[in-house]
Each structure stands twice: as structure tokens, then as C-alpha cells.
Write a protein that holds these residues in place. Sequence first.
Motif, PDB file in Angstrom:
ATOM      1  N   VAL A  79      -2.176  49.078  89.181  1.00 44.09           N
ATOM      2  CA  VAL A  79      -1.028  49.847  89.686  1.00 44.09           C
ATOM      3  C   VAL A  79      -1.521  51.057  90.474  1.00 44.09           C
ATOM      4  CG1 VAL A  79       0.948  51.273  89.001  1.00 44.09           C
ATOM      5  CG2 VAL A  79       0.528  49.076  87.867  1.00 44.09           C
ATOM      6  N   ILE A  80      -2.510  51.763  89.912  1.00 41.27           N
ATOM      7  CA  ILE A  80      -3.051  52.933  90.605  1.00 41.27           C
ATOM      8  C   ILE A  80      -3.647  52.519  91.942  1.00 41.27           C
ATOM      9  CG2 ILE A  80      -4.760  54.780  90.503  1.00 41.27           C
ATOM     10  CD1 ILE A  80      -4.484  54.686  87.422  1.00 41.27           C
ATOM     11  N   ASP A  81      -4.421  51.456  91.943  1.00 40.85           N
ATOM     12  CA  ASP A  81      -5.072  50.996  93.176  1.00 40.85           C
ATOM     13  C   ASP A  81      -4.037  50.688  94.246  1.00 40.85           C
ATOM     14  OD1 ASP A  81      -6.948  50.086  94.982  1.00 40.85           O
ATOM     15  OD2 ASP A  81      -7.158  48.117  94.052  1.00 40.85           O
ATOM     16  N   ARG A  82      -3.030  49.916  93.888  1.00 39.67           N
ATOM     17  CA  ARG A  82      -2.020  49.506  94.876  1.00 39.67           C
ATOM     18  C   ARG A  82      -1.259  50.701  95.434  1.00 39.67           C
ATOM     19  NH1 ARG A  82       0.466  46.606  91.719  1.00 39.67           N
ATOM     20  NH2 ARG A  82       2.330  47.839  91.258  1.00 39.67           N
ATOM     21  N   ARG A  83      -0.814  51.577  94.571  1.00 43.65           N
ATOM     22  CA  ARG A  83       0.074  52.650  95.012  1.00 43.65           C
ATOM     23  C   ARG A  83      -0.684  53.831  95.606  1.00 43.65           C
ATOM     24  NH1 ARG A  83       4.490  53.265  90.265  1.00 43.65           N
ATOM     25  NH2 ARG A  83       5.257  54.831  91.743  1.00 43.65           N
ATOM     26  N   LEU A  84      -1.816  54.195  95.000  1.00 48.31           N
ATOM     27  CA  LEU A  84      -2.565  55.333  95.528  1.00 48.31           C
ATOM     28  C   LEU A  84      -3.176  55.006  96.883  1.00 48.31           C
ATOM     29  CD1 LEU A  84      -3.508  58.232  94.876  1.00 48.31           C
ATOM     30  CD2 LEU A  84      -5.572  57.228  93.875  1.00 48.31           C
ATOM     31  N   THR A  85      -3.717  53.819  97.012  1.00 49.81           N
ATOM     32  CA  THR A  85      -4.299  53.419  98.296  1.00 49.81           C
ATOM     33  C   THR A  85      -3.239  53.420  99.400  1.00 49.81           C
ATOM     34  OG1 THR A  85      -5.936  52.049  97.160  1.00 49.81           O
ATOM     35  CG2 THR A  85      -5.569  51.603  99.486  1.00 49.81           C
ATOM     36  N   ALA A  86      -2.036  52.957  99.082  1.00 47.92           N
ATOM     37  CA  ALA A  86      -0.964  52.936 100.081  1.00 47.92           C
ATOM     38  C   ALA A  86      -0.594  54.348 100.512  1.00 47.92           C
ATOM     39  CB  ALA A  86       0.252  52.206  99.515  1.00 47.92           C
ATOM     40  N   ILE A  87      -0.565  55.273  99.566  1.00 51.19           N
ATOM     41  CA  ILE A  87      -0.225  56.657  99.892  1.00 51.19           C
ATOM     42  C   ILE A  87      -1.279  57.266 100.803  1.00 51.19           C
ATOM     43  CG2 ILE A  87      -0.019  58.975  98.894  1.00 51.19           C
ATOM     44  CD1 ILE A  87       1.313  57.582  96.446  1.00 51.19           C
ATOM     45  N   ILE A  88      -2.567  57.057 100.479  1.00 50.56           N
ATOM     46  CA  ILE A  88      -3.639  57.623 101.308  1.00 50.56           C
ATOM     47  C   ILE A  88      -3.633  56.981 102.691  1.00 50.56           C
ATOM     48  CG2 ILE A  88      -6.139  57.880 101.530  1.00 50.56           C
ATOM     49  CD1 ILE A  88      -6.298  58.007  98.472  1.00 50.56           C
ATOM     50  N   ASP A  89      -3.403  55.669 102.743  1.00 51.89           N
ATOM     51  CA  ASP A  89      -3.383  54.995 104.046  1.00 51.89           C
ATOM     52  C   ASP A  89      -2.261  55.526 104.928  1.00 51.89           C
ATOM     53  OD1 ASP A  89      -5.539  53.443 103.419  1.00 51.89           O
ATOM     54  OD2 ASP A  89      -4.383  51.658 102.871  1.00 51.89           O
ATOM     55  N   ARG A 141     -13.598  54.676  87.806  1.00 54.22           N
ATOM     56  CA  ARG A 141     -12.685  53.682  88.390  1.00 54.22           C
ATOM     57  C   ARG A 141     -11.772  54.327  89.419  1.00 54.22           C
ATOM     58  NH1 ARG A 141     -10.663  49.091  84.162  1.00 54.22           N
ATOM     59  NH2 ARG A 141     -10.219  48.095  86.174  1.00 54.22           N
ATOM     60  N   MET A 142     -11.356  55.576  89.166  1.00 54.53           N
ATOM     61  CA  MET A 142     -10.559  56.291  90.165  1.00 54.53           C
ATOM     62  C   MET A 142     -11.385  56.523  91.433  1.00 54.53           C
ATOM     63  SD  MET A 142      -7.437  57.022  89.008  1.00 54.53           S
ATOM     64  CE  MET A 142      -6.975  58.472  89.942  1.00 54.53           C
ATOM     65  N   ILE A 143     -12.658  56.874  91.261  1.00 53.47           N
ATOM     66  CA  ILE A 143     -13.539  57.067  92.417  1.00 53.47           C
ATOM     67  C   ILE A 143     -13.664  55.760  93.198  1.00 53.47           C
ATOM     68  CG2 ILE A 143     -15.940  57.506  93.099  1.00 53.47           C
ATOM     69  CD1 ILE A 143     -16.079  59.499  90.729  1.00 53.47           C
ATOM     70  N   GLY A 144     -13.815  54.642  92.469  1.00 51.35           N
ATOM     71  CA  GLY A 144     -13.901  53.355  93.144  1.00 51.35           C
ATOM     72  C   GLY A 144     -12.651  53.041  93.949  1.00 51.35           C
ATOM     73  N   ILE A 145     -11.493  53.383  93.413  1.00 54.03           N
ATOM     74  CA  ILE A 145     -10.238  53.148  94.129  1.00 54.03           C
ATOM     75  C   ILE A 145     -10.168  54.008  95.382  1.00 54.03           C
ATOM     76  CG2 ILE A 145      -7.746  53.536  93.976  1.00 54.03           C
ATOM     77  CD1 ILE A 145      -7.980  52.622  91.008  1.00 54.03           C
ATOM     78  N   VAL A 146     -10.478  55.297  95.250  1.00 56.72           N
ATOM     79  CA  VAL A 146     -10.421  56.200  96.400  1.00 56.72           C
ATOM     80  C   VAL A 146     -11.445  55.793  97.456  1.00 56.72           C
ATOM     81  CG1 VAL A 146     -10.793  58.587  97.137  1.00 56.72           C
ATOM     82  CG2 VAL A 146      -9.506  58.120  95.049  1.00 56.72           C
ATOM     83  N   ALA A 147     -12.603  55.258  97.009  1.00 61.41           N
ATOM     84  CA  ALA A 147     -13.656  54.838  97.933  1.00 61.41           C
ATOM     85  C   ALA A 147     -13.407  53.453  98.511  1.00 61.41           C
ATOM     86  CB  ALA A 147     -15.004  54.876  97.220  1.00 61.41           C
TER      87      ALA A 147
END
Length: 711
Positions: free
Chosen positions: A62-72, A457-463
Amino acid sequence: MEAGEVITIRGNRDHVLSHGHLCPKAIGLKELHSDADRLRTPLVRTHDGRLEPASWDDAFAVIDRRLTAIIDRHGPDAVALYLGNPVAHDFATALYASALMRILGSRNVYTANTVDAMPKFVSCQLMFGGMYTVPLPDIDRCSYLLILGANPLVSNGSLLTAPGMRARLRALRRRGGRLIVVDPNRTQTAQEADEHLPIRPGTDALLLMGLVHVLAGEDLIDLRRLGPYVAGVETVTALAHEFAPEVVAPQCGIAAEAIRRIARDLAAAPTAAVYGRTGTCTQRFGTVTSWLVDVLNILTGNLDRPGGAMFARPAADLRLLNSRPVTAIGRRHSRVRKAPETLGELPLACLAEEIDTPGPGQVKALVTVAGNPARSAPDSARMIAAFDQLDLLVSLDLYRNETSAHADVVLPAPSPLTKPHHDLFFGHFAIRNTATFSPPVLPPEPDARPDWQSLLRMIGIVARQGASADLDAIDDMVAGSVATALGSASDGVPASSRGPERLLDLLLRAGPYRDNGEPLTVARLREYPDGLDFGPLTPRLPEVLNTPSGLIELAPDPLVEDVARLRSILHVPLTNSMVLIGRRHLRSNNSWMHNLPTLAKGPDRCTLHVHPADVARLGLGPHARVTSRTGVIDVPVEVTDTVSPGVVSLPHGWGHDEPEASVHLAARRPGVNSNVLADSTELDPLSGTAVLNGIPVRICTTPMRGEFDEH
């Protein structure tokens, strides 16, 4: 321990620093570990709005999908990161949260510093070139100690790691020394003092400037050995010219004769130190006050000498990670009110407006780590309302508290008893140089994940490596960045080791100590369960200085310029309005302590302290309504002459009335949230620290039902 369970917790009398003294937090760890309310599985908000248990993989998906979309869509500045107070007590979380901060690259970084300690860090960065280069009163060898806005018998010092403070202060007095406490409240520390001077809240800088005036006017300045290392003495003494004791006395409420006597006693004492803490930081002139504390230590020649104010030499020194001189203030500014960034972070008071104010750069996602800004932020009602405007809120925490109850994903933090421990942060503020490494007491709980792995894991998502990224590879990247920052001093760390102990090993190897000629390491510290003692504090000038000039900057431009603001209140007419200050209690320094039976038992501690004269004058009953510009609360009244007339005191960290939170014991006596009354627009301009002491308030007895319905 018995059969794998904790039976009791007591202090280790052989420990090199504590000698058996314990904070109540330590005693509470047994109940914290077994607390049924403590989170043990991730929570994810479902489509019907409820937080429901989920697997770790599902939570991070959930974090990966939503956080990545926000940053993009909006860029990294659309993500805010908040680090709470407990991060400072956990070396692993501190190091990996810093790595997350760097990889995220957002300007929206916030911590508990701007509701607590930032003025001291800013003044030390400007004066000495390092936010962790903080002078500490050498209590055990001091003969005259002046304390302002600090209650070390309750806080254990706070930026002054000194276990057994009561015994240390009593020893100071037994050997003929004097203890003077300046505080609007007759605190537990003030009750131990030779003299208590009740000051009008928010005027400490006027008092300190008056002391500088006396030192300069009576030719009492004596730099001793500091002379070659100090720049700006003439500038500071010129600034103090207008702040004669007779001028500042009416404003600060301390007689001119007392101000002159204190200045003379400081100058004449064989060894002396001035110490200020939370009360001096959380006011309108927090940074100027923090600066003047050390100006006095310098002008009396008491900086960097035994018995005066000295610098610790920690075994693992965070200053090594950034050895270049750093600009303390204003490299960038907040989007809405243009508040300056300070030492890498923005004021917490700005976070709510960054979320609820539309426009380019608006914060859309918030990640909180071991923090509860719903209660710790000023104007916290606005903060809570802002949570509902976020596209994503992720909380890493022990509890479903007043903040994480609003989260979309909650990642549970493990029990402290399952973590290793090293005093990474507080080693910079200890009154003796020691080092200890404590392995976990208990094995990991089923399905638990350490905080640092969640952060990896958060770092991996942001990266952009996804929720299932190779954590070992990311950990190697983090370790590599630490090693690069430390330089060649980090050579020789085993490549096979990973995790927080490897990062600590890098810092220890780069540090100042050796054991039998070999570099200090975690492995060697493990061989000394009681710790290693490297002796008392020793003089460190000039090697500890990291200013561009290589000198102590006694008169940094930002501080000199802010004196004009201080000068502007010299002749402001006094009013009869009541003012609010904070308060700490030994068993409730942090909000999570309110859910532990041993610490929560006893009388109600969330009360409003009011002087008997004010109770009579205002006609107060057992409850009072307190109103500020930003909010209103109803609170039980506790009549006491420990607080000065015209001043009321309320503790922080309460308000456990969030319906979605799961802190059941705390909710039985929720108390009130004092930060509802704090004005988020009132900040110390140099540090961005919220003004939590000296808040103007109106007080009346709690009205009958139907009155003040607009509240």
C-alpha cells in the motif's frame, strides 16, 4: 528474567555512568512489553475507513503504490517526514531515519527539536560550529551553579545526562557550593536550591543580558585561557549596555540588587556554570537566551575548564558525519509563511499549514516515526484537522495513538526489550565520558520487524526499488554513505556484518577511544556489560571548534540582530493578564507513559496549577476554563503556591480522548491537551521553536452548561 519473561527491572550499580539510578521509563519497560494495547501487527485502512490488521507485505505494498504515485505527481517535497522524541533514544532508528531523510530529499523534514531543544542547537552551531557541541555544567566539580528554566530532578537533566541528579546537587552544596534556580515555578530542583528566583515567564534573556551588563560595567570579565579563542567580546558588551539591572528588573520580576549579586558571585566563584533548558528554549527569545547562557560561561572564564561548562567526548560522535562548517539558518524556507529552515528541518508549527494550504508544493503525504504531532504540535487542533486532507499518512509507532489513529498504514515498533541499545545521542551530553552496548534482553516477538528494517523498506520504496527490494543491498548503500562521510577512519569494518551494529561500529572506529591499543568496536563493548569509563570531561579547546574562523563566535550576526527584538520589550507596559507555562512530571514525561499501570497510578497529574491569590481573585472553583487565541480547554484546578502569582502551569503530553486511539488505560484519565492553547504563529524566529511558555490566557471558573456554547 524467569522462564523467558521479565520479572523485575532494577538499576545496575556497577554501570559506569548510572551507578544504579533509573528513570521511571526504564521501570515501565516491563509493562510496556506486555501491554495488550501495544501494536504487534501492521494496520491498513480499508475502504470502509477502518484500520484493520494486515501482513507486512500488504502494508508495504500500500505504501509503495500510494507514496510512489504522490512523489511522481507532486515531487518529493509533497512528502513530509516527522521524527519524534523516542528516536533520540534508539541509535538504530536514529541512523536509518537519517538515511530515509537523505534519500527522500524533501524540504519538509520536521522533528520534536522545534518544540524542545532547537534554540540550544542553533546557538551552539553559530558559536562553536556544531549543534552537538553543547557545553555541559560539570556538576561534580562545580562550586556555583545557576539553573534557568530547567528541572533536572524530573528531567534527569535533558541535554545533560547526569543520573542521580539529586545526589549530585546535594553534594555540590555539601562541599560549600551554591545552587541558584531561576524559574516561574518552585520546582523540585528549586526546592533543593540555596535560592529560588521566580522570574516572569519569557524574560530570561533580559535577566541574562543584565548579568552581562554588570560583568562589563564592573570590570568583572575574565576570559582566563579562553582569550586566544574568542571573537566578539566587545560587540556583546556593547549590546548589553542598555540592559542595566535597574532597566530589566521591572520586566523580569527579579530585583536589580539580586541581578548584580548573581553577576558578582558568578565572577568570583572558584568554578561556576550557567545551565538553561526547556523553559529557556520554548519562549519568544529561546535562541538569544540559549546564546546568553554560554556568553556568561565564556565571559567568566568558566567554559572548557573543570567545574565550569565543558564539552563531552562521545565514543561515537555524530559530528564526524558532517565535519564541514554548516549554515545554521535559512538555506531554504517553508512554502506558506516562508519560515527559515534550521539545521536541516522546518518548524513543526508550520506542518499543519503546509498540509491544509493548497498550491504547488502542498504536502500530500506524511510519515511519522515514533512521534505524536497530534499532541506535541502547537495549535494541535489544526494539525488533527489537517490529517484528514492528506492523501497518505504512515505511522511507525508502538501504539495506535492520537496521531496513528488517523493513519492509512500503521507499522508496529517492536518492544524496546528486544532491541540493542547504545546511548548514541545522549553521549554528546553526558557529564562523564563512557560507552556501553546493551544487547537485546528478549528475542524478537513472532512476526515482529525491527524499526530499522521498516525504514530500509521505506528507503527502497523512495529509491524506486519497490516494496520487495533487496534490504541487504540497501543496507550496504546506507553503510557506504556513512563510511564515506567518516573517511579513511572507517577502514577495517567486516563486510559480513549488517544492520545498525555495523553503522555503530563505523562511528566507534572513527571515534577517539581505543581498548588495549585496538579500535573501539561493538564487539569489544560487548565484553564490558557494565560499560567502559573514559574518565571525567577534559578541556577540548580549540580542537572541538568547527566555525569558519576556527574561533568561538561570541557575537554571531543572527543573534546580534535579534537583540533589537529583545530591546523592543524593555519598556513595554506590564499587563495583568495570566500566562501559561508547561510542567513535567517524573512519571509522565512522554505520552506513552500514561498507558502503563505503574507509572499512571496515583493522583491526577494533568491539573492546572494556580496560586491561591489568583484562585481568590478570579473566583475559581474546582475546574477552570482556560482560553488562548487558538483554543479553549476545561481542566481541574490544583491550588498551590509553588507557581508564581499571575502564572498558571499545565503539563504537556495529555489529551487521550481520540476515539479511534487504542490506549485504554490512558483514556480513563485522558487529561487535556495543553498544545490546543499554543499559537502556531508564535515562534522564536531564529530556531522556529514554538512558544510554549508565557502564553497569554484568560481564566474563569468552568461555566454551567449552556454558557460559552460557541466553544
